[in-house]
Design a protein around this motif. Sequence first.
Motif: not given
Length: 120
Positions: A9-35
Amino acid sequence: MLSFKTDKKADGHKVSLEEQKRVDISKYSGEIYYSERYSDDEFEYRHVSLPEGLRKYLPHPPRLMSEDEWRGLGVRQSPGWEHYMVHEPEPHVLLFKREKDYQIKYPNGGPSQAMNMHKA
C-alpha cells in the motif's frame, strides 16, 4: 508451485492475498468472457473464460470448484449452474452446465427452494 506477488500500500504495509484478490476481481471482472448458452436434450451449457489477472486464483492442481469458489473469482451468472468439467489444457476456461429450462422449472431459485416452499 504458484507464487503470489505481494503488493504494498502507499503507506508501505503489505497487502494480504485476500485484499489483493478483491482488488484484482474488481479490476478484471469486466474482462471475464461469458459464452452464449448451448444445449442438448438434457442440459444447457456455457463456458466462462477468466482473464489473465484472475488465473492465479484458480485451484492448483486444477479441479472442479464449488459455486462459492467460482463466484468468489468474480464469475456472475443466474442460479443453477454447476462447474462440471476441467479442460486441462485451458484451466482458465470454466465449463458449466445446468438442467435445461432451469429458470422455468425453478422460478424461485432451485429445487431445494421449491421443496421448502411446499413445506411452508
